[in-house]
Motif scaffolding. Structure first.
Motif, PDB file in Angstrom:
ATOM      1  N   GLU A 164    -113.978 -32.270  34.634  1.00  0.00           N
ATOM      2  CA  GLU A 164    -115.312 -31.713  34.443  1.00  0.00           C
ATOM      3  C   GLU A 164    -116.102 -31.720  35.747  1.00  0.00           C
ATOM      4  OE1 GLU A 164    -117.201 -33.797  31.307  1.00  0.00           O
ATOM      5  OE2 GLU A 164    -115.673 -33.300  29.795  1.00  0.00           O
ATOM      6  N   LEU A 165    -115.961 -32.780  36.534  1.00  0.00           N
ATOM      7  CA  LEU A 165    -116.680 -32.842  37.813  1.00  0.00           C
ATOM      8  C   LEU A 165    -116.177 -31.772  38.782  1.00  0.00           C
ATOM      9  CD1 LEU A 165    -116.919 -36.710  38.394  1.00  0.00           C
ATOM     10  CD2 LEU A 165    -118.723 -35.174  37.631  1.00  0.00           C
ATOM     11  N   LEU A 166    -114.883 -31.528  38.757  1.00  0.00           N
ATOM     12  CA  LEU A 166    -114.345 -30.485  39.642  1.00  0.00           C
ATOM     13  C   LEU A 166    -114.858 -29.107  39.236  1.00  0.00           C
ATOM     14  CD1 LEU A 166    -110.646 -31.687  40.108  1.00  0.00           C
ATOM     15  CD2 LEU A 166    -112.479 -31.692  41.814  1.00  0.00           C
ATOM     16  N   LYS A 167    -115.010 -28.868  37.930  1.00  0.00           N
ATOM     17  CA  LYS A 167    -115.560 -27.593  37.488  1.00  0.00           C
ATOM     18  C   LYS A 167    -117.006 -27.434  37.944  1.00  0.00           C
ATOM     19  CE  LYS A 167    -112.685 -27.214  33.321  1.00  0.00           C
ATOM     20  NZ  LYS A 167    -112.691 -27.185  31.832  1.00  0.00           N
ATOM     21  N   GLN A 168    -117.782 -28.529  37.848  1.00  0.00           N
ATOM     22  CA  GLN A 168    -119.168 -28.469  38.302  1.00  0.00           C
ATOM     23  C   GLN A 168    -119.241 -28.262  39.812  1.00  0.00           C
ATOM     24  OE1 GLN A 168    -121.345 -31.918  36.936  1.00  0.00           O
ATOM     25  NE2 GLN A 168    -120.507 -31.766  34.852  1.00  0.00           N
ATOM     26  N   ALA A 169    -118.347 -28.906  40.537  1.00  0.00           N
ATOM     27  CA  ALA A 169    -118.343 -28.750  41.994  1.00  0.00           C
ATOM     28  C   ALA A 169    -117.942 -27.332  42.398  1.00  0.00           C
ATOM     29  CB  ALA A 169    -117.400 -29.768  42.625  1.00  0.00           C
ATOM     30  N   ALA A 170    -117.011 -26.723  41.644  1.00  0.00           N
ATOM     31  CA  ALA A 170    -116.583 -25.364  41.970  1.00  0.00           C
ATOM     32  C   ALA A 170    -117.694 -24.353  41.745  1.00  0.00           C
ATOM     33  CB  ALA A 170    -115.353 -25.001  41.139  1.00  0.00           C
ATOM     34  N   ALA A 171    -118.618 -24.667  40.838  1.00  0.00           N
ATOM     35  CA  ALA A 171    -119.720 -23.747  40.564  1.00  0.00           C
ATOM     36  C   ALA A 171    -120.795 -23.786  41.645  1.00  0.00           C
ATOM     37  CB  ALA A 171    -120.346 -24.077  39.211  1.00  0.00           C
ATOM     38  N   GLN A 172    -120.755 -24.803  42.498  1.00  0.00           N
ATOM     39  CA  GLN A 172    -121.750 -24.897  43.576  1.00  0.00           C
ATOM     40  C   GLN A 172    -121.404 -23.929  44.707  1.00  0.00           C
ATOM     41  OE1 GLN A 172    -122.013 -29.003  44.790  1.00  0.00           O
ATOM     42  NE2 GLN A 172    -122.559 -29.737  42.730  1.00  0.00           N
ATOM     43  N   LYS A 173    -122.419 -23.549  45.445  1.00  0.00           N
ATOM     44  CA  LYS A 173    -122.225 -22.593  46.536  1.00  0.00           C
ATOM     45  C   LYS A 173    -121.462 -23.209  47.696  1.00  0.00           C
ATOM     46  CE  LYS A 173    -126.461 -20.064  45.395  1.00  0.00           C
ATOM     47  NZ  LYS A 173    -127.775 -19.578  45.901  1.00  0.00           N
ATOM     48  N   THR A 174    -121.712 -24.490  47.951  1.00  0.00           N
ATOM     49  CA  THR A 174    -121.059 -25.155  49.085  1.00  0.00           C
ATOM     50  C   THR A 174    -119.740 -25.765  48.624  1.00  0.00           C
ATOM     51  OG1 THR A 174    -123.221 -25.684  49.991  1.00  0.00           O
ATOM     52  CG2 THR A 174    -121.317 -26.863  50.903  1.00  0.00           C
ATOM     53  N   PRO A 175    -118.601 -25.325  49.200  1.00  0.00           N
ATOM     54  CA  PRO A 175    -117.321 -25.898  48.781  1.00  0.00           C
ATOM     55  C   PRO A 175    -117.186 -27.354  49.251  1.00  0.00           C
ATOM     56  CG  PRO A 175    -116.996 -24.417  50.632  1.00  0.00           C
ATOM     57  CD  PRO A 175    -118.436 -24.276  50.229  1.00  0.00           C
ATOM     58  N   LEU A 176    -116.507 -28.150  48.460  1.00  0.00           N
ATOM     59  CA  LEU A 176    -116.310 -29.558  48.807  1.00  0.00           C
ATOM     60  C   LEU A 176    -115.075 -29.719  49.683  1.00  0.00           C
ATOM     61  CD1 LEU A 176    -116.980 -31.332  45.372  1.00  0.00           C
ATOM     62  CD2 LEU A 176    -118.485 -31.272  47.369  1.00  0.00           C
ATOM     63  N   PRO A 177    -115.123 -30.692  50.607  1.00  0.00           N
ATOM     64  CA  PRO A 177    -113.914 -30.990  51.388  1.00  0.00           C
ATOM     65  C   PRO A 177    -112.791 -31.477  50.470  1.00  0.00           C
ATOM     66  CG  PRO A 177    -115.869 -32.010  52.370  1.00  0.00           C
ATOM     67  CD  PRO A 177    -116.284 -31.490  51.034  1.00  0.00           C
ATOM     68  N   THR A 178    -111.566 -31.404  50.990  1.00  0.00           N
ATOM     69  CA  THR A 178    -110.402 -31.808  50.186  1.00  0.00           C
ATOM     70  C   THR A 178    -110.481 -33.268  49.767  1.00  0.00           C
ATOM     71  OG1 THR A 178    -109.062 -30.187  51.380  1.00  0.00           O
ATOM     72  CG2 THR A 178    -107.885 -31.906  50.159  1.00  0.00           C
ATOM     73  N   ALA A 179    -110.917 -34.134  50.683  1.00  0.00           N
ATOM     74  CA  ALA A 179    -111.015 -35.567  50.355  1.00  0.00           C
ATOM     75  C   ALA A 179    -112.005 -35.797  49.224  1.00  0.00           C
ATOM     76  CB  ALA A 179    -111.439 -36.355  51.591  1.00  0.00           C
ATOM     77  N   ALA A 180    -113.131 -35.058  49.229  1.00  0.00           N
ATOM     78  CA  ALA A 180    -114.126 -35.199  48.167  1.00  0.00           C
ATOM     79  C   ALA A 180    -113.573 -34.706  46.843  1.00  0.00           C
ATOM     80  CB  ALA A 180    -115.401 -34.456  48.543  1.00  0.00           C
ATOM     81  N   GLN A 181    -112.788 -33.633  46.878  1.00  0.00           N
ATOM     82  CA  GLN A 181    -112.192 -33.120  45.647  1.00  0.00           C
ATOM     83  C   GLN A 181    -111.195 -34.127  45.052  1.00  0.00           C
ATOM     84  OE1 GLN A 181    -110.562 -29.204  46.111  1.00  0.00           O
ATOM     85  NE2 GLN A 181    -112.376 -28.380  47.147  1.00  0.00           N
ATOM     86  N   LEU A 182    -110.420 -34.761  45.929  1.00  0.00           N
ATOM     87  CA  LEU A 182    -109.479 -35.767  45.439  1.00  0.00           C
ATOM     88  C   LEU A 182    -110.211 -36.946  44.805  1.00  0.00           C
ATOM     89  CD1 LEU A 182    -106.855 -35.820  48.342  1.00  0.00           C
ATOM     90  CD2 LEU A 182    -106.585 -34.851  46.048  1.00  0.00           C
ATOM     91  N   LYS A 183    -111.337 -37.309  45.373  1.00  0.00           N
ATOM     92  CA  LYS A 183    -112.104 -38.408  44.813  1.00  0.00           C
ATOM     93  C   LYS A 183    -112.703 -38.023  43.465  1.00  0.00           C
ATOM     94  CE  LYS A 183    -115.713 -41.752  45.930  1.00  0.00           C
ATOM     95  NZ  LYS A 183    -116.702 -42.209  46.946  1.00  0.00           N
ATOM     96  N   LEU A 184    -113.167 -36.776  43.350  1.00  0.00           N
ATOM     97  CA  LEU A 184    -113.732 -36.341  42.079  1.00  0.00           C
ATOM     98  C   LEU A 184    -112.665 -36.209  40.997  1.00  0.00           C
ATOM     99  CD1 LEU A 184    -116.369 -33.619  43.048  1.00  0.00           C
ATOM    100  CD2 LEU A 184    -116.770 -35.955  42.282  1.00  0.00           C
ATOM    101  N   ALA A 185    -111.431 -35.933  41.396  1.00  0.00           N
ATOM    102  CA  ALA A 185    -110.365 -35.761  40.405  1.00  0.00           C
ATOM    103  C   ALA A 185    -110.083 -37.060  39.649  1.00  0.00           C
ATOM    104  CB  ALA A 185    -109.096 -35.269  41.084  1.00  0.00           C
ATOM    105  N   ASP A 186    -110.299 -38.190  40.290  1.00  0.00           N
ATOM    106  CA  ASP A 186    -110.113 -39.492  39.638  1.00  0.00           C
ATOM    107  C   ASP A 186    -111.273 -40.387  40.059  1.00  0.00           C
ATOM    108  OD1 ASP A 186    -109.096 -41.624  38.245  1.00  0.00           O
ATOM    109  OD2 ASP A 186    -107.524 -42.103  39.694  1.00  0.00           O
ATOM    110  N   PRO A 187    -112.454 -40.191  39.471  1.00  0.00           N
ATOM    111  CA  PRO A 187    -113.660 -40.803  40.017  1.00  0.00           C
ATOM    112  C   PRO A 187    -113.890 -42.252  39.592  1.00  0.00           C
ATOM    113  CG  PRO A 187    -114.238 -39.430  38.163  1.00  0.00           C
ATOM    114  CD  PRO A 187    -112.760 -39.267  38.356  1.00  0.00           C
ATOM    115  N   VAL A 188    -113.282 -42.694  38.500  1.00  0.00           N
ATOM    116  CA  VAL A 188    -113.625 -43.995  37.931  1.00  0.00           C
ATOM    117  C   VAL A 188    -112.758 -45.094  38.544  1.00  0.00           C
ATOM    118  CG1 VAL A 188    -113.802 -45.352  35.811  1.00  0.00           C
ATOM    119  CG2 VAL A 188    -114.341 -42.901  35.780  1.00  0.00           C
ATOM    120  N   THR A 189    -113.402 -46.154  38.947  1.00  0.00           N
ATOM    121  CA  THR A 189    -112.697 -47.343  39.424  1.00  0.00           C
ATOM    122  C   THR A 189    -112.493 -48.294  38.249  1.00  0.00           C
ATOM    123  OG1 THR A 189    -113.678 -47.166  41.625  1.00  0.00           O
ATOM    124  CG2 THR A 189    -112.779 -49.307  40.990  1.00  0.00           C
ATOM    125  N   VAL A 190    -111.245 -48.683  38.011  1.00  0.00           N
ATOM    126  CA  VAL A 190    -110.909 -49.586  36.909  1.00  0.00           C
ATOM    127  C   VAL A 190    -110.706 -50.989  37.478  1.00  0.00           C
ATOM    128  CG1 VAL A 190    -109.324 -50.068  35.013  1.00  0.00           C
ATOM    129  CG2 VAL A 190    -109.827 -47.702  35.645  1.00  0.00           C
TER     130      VAL A 190
END
Length: 436
Positions: A164-190
């Motif tokens: 869901e976060l990646l979908k929200q980020a894709a809707a923004q005008k400014t693209p996210l760096p690859t490292a930020a996308q990887l972090k958003l793909a698995d955002p929760v620390t267990v």
């Protein structure tokens, strides 16, 4: 003697039955805990307060809970119990659950902050965290199974939120760096934490089981010792001291009286043995323990009940009673105790045994004393109740059987007939005088 078929057949049958029975019970109960896992209780806590995102109120904690419950619909291995944090701590502290999955209050706020544009001066937002609580006091294997299930659920929730976060980020005008996308793909620390800590000298939560096993073994050995010593004192058995053999004169007495004497002696021995067990474990080995007076009383009572149960079996079945006591108190009791492998991970046969096998009740009572502050509902009440029922059953069974034997004249050594007076031996005839 080795040429006698009876010697080989009798000994071989007993050895075959014992070895097969112990293998089936010991290994059969523990060979596949994950495949037998059913309804392992794990607490599920949603303390998320929610957050505002895109002009609407969201509660991602409820989304995580919904995902966990939906995944559990086709999997009966875990019994997720949705409770408050206070109730989860209470259940962890009484051994009612093997672990917990905790969603914190600020969970939604930290997740939505990841997708929001961040000013350069503000720095990176704090990562969202889900906490997995373990409970070693309820058993290391059960706690490990609970932790693995909770971590799996937490990572699955993280992956779903990441999409869901990646979908929200894709809707923004400014693209996210690859490292930020990887972090958003698995955002929760267990994170994993101990939900109910135990002392460093508690065998990682297994000291209650080992202590219970010592009490059961002491009860069995005490019954065996008392039984043999009484038989020796009555002249039924002889005693060997190296090359010297000693045997007391036979004293005829009833089976009921013999059992009563054994029970009285067992009660005295249980006080000595229970005291020394606590001294050895707590005073010498420095085992973590509290409520020492209650622990002493529980130890003495356990040894006495197990010992009296063993004496009842000896009185009813004789020598085979020793084998029967070993099967009841050890062979069937250890795999069904729930001390190492939880009851929820045992086959149905062993779960049935656990309802009445003594070691399970004894272990739960000791867990309550050693780990849960001697709470009555943490297993202590059940243990005392089971102990009382077992004592009453042993006394009723033992005296009923020995009374029956006595009434039918089935004495261990035939009594001399008091009415029959032995005839005096005939006088030897004098030899005839010799003649010339």
């Amino acid at each position: 003697m080795l040429r006698r078929p009876q010697l080989w057949i009798g000994t071989g049958l007993i050895a075959a039955v014992v070895s097969m029975l112990f293998a089936l019970l010991y290994v059969g109960g523990n060979v596949n805990p994950r495949g037998n896992l059913r309804d392992l209780p794990v607490a599920l806590v949603n303390a998320d307060a929610g957050a505002d995102a895109g002009g609407r109120r969201v509660n991602l904690g409820e989304q995580v809970v919904s995902g966990v419950e939906k995944a559990a619909e086709g999997d009966r291995s875990i019994d997720w119990q949705l409770v408050s944090r206070e109730e989860a701590d209470k259940r962890l502290g009484s051994g009612k659950v093997f672990g917990a999955l905790v969603i914190p209050r600020e969970f939604s706020a930290t997740v939505t902050a990841l997708a929001a544009p961040q000013p350069p001066a503000q720095g990176k937002p704090a990562p969202p965290v889900i906490t997995v609580l373990t409970n070693q006091s309820s058993g290391s294997i059960g706690s490990s199974m609970s932790s693995q299930a909770a971590q799996k659920a937490a990572h699955a929730a993280s992956a779903q939120i990441g999409q869901e976060l990646l979908k929200q980020a894709a809707a923004q005008k400014t693209p996210l760096p690859t490292a930020a996308q990887l972090k958003l793909a698995d955002p929760v620390t267990v994170t994993v934490a101990d939900g109910h800590p135990v002392g460093s000298r508690s065998a990682m939560g297994l000291s209650a089981f080992y202590y219970a096993l010592v009490l059961v073994v002491c009860g069995m050995l005490g019954a065996n010792l008392v039984n043999s010593q009484i038989d020796t004192a009555l002249g039924y058995l002889h005693t060997d001291y190296g090359p010297v053999r000693k045997r007391e004169p036979v004293q005829h007495t009833s089976r009921v009286r013999t059992l009563a004497v054994g029970i009285a002696l067992m009660l005295g021995m249980s006080v000595i043995m229970g005291t020394l067990v606590e001294v050895a474990t707590v005073a010498i080995l420095d085992m973590d323990a509290s409520h020492l007076g209650l622990l002493w009383l529980y130890s003495v009572a356990t040894i006495a009940v197990v010992g009296i149960g063993g004496l009842a079996l000896f009185a009813a079945f004789g020598t085979p009673g020793m084998l029967l006591a070993t099967i009841v108190f050890i062979a069937m009791a250890v795999p069904s105790s729930g001390a190492t492998v939880p009851l929820q991970a045992l086959p149905g046969f062993f779960r049935g045994l656990a309802e009445f096998e003594p070691l399970r009740q004894i272990t739960e009572g000791l867990r309550s004393i050693l780990f849960y502050g001697a709470q009555a509902d943490a297993g202590l009440t059940r243990a005392w109740t089971a102990m009382g029922i077992a004592l009453a059953a042993a006394l009723l069974f033992g005296f009923a059987v020995t009374r029956l034997y006595d009434r039918r004249g089935l004495h261990r050594i035939p009594r001399p007939d008091a009415d029959e007076t032995p005839e005096p031996p005939a006088a030897a005839e004098a030899p005839a005088p010799a003649t010339a």
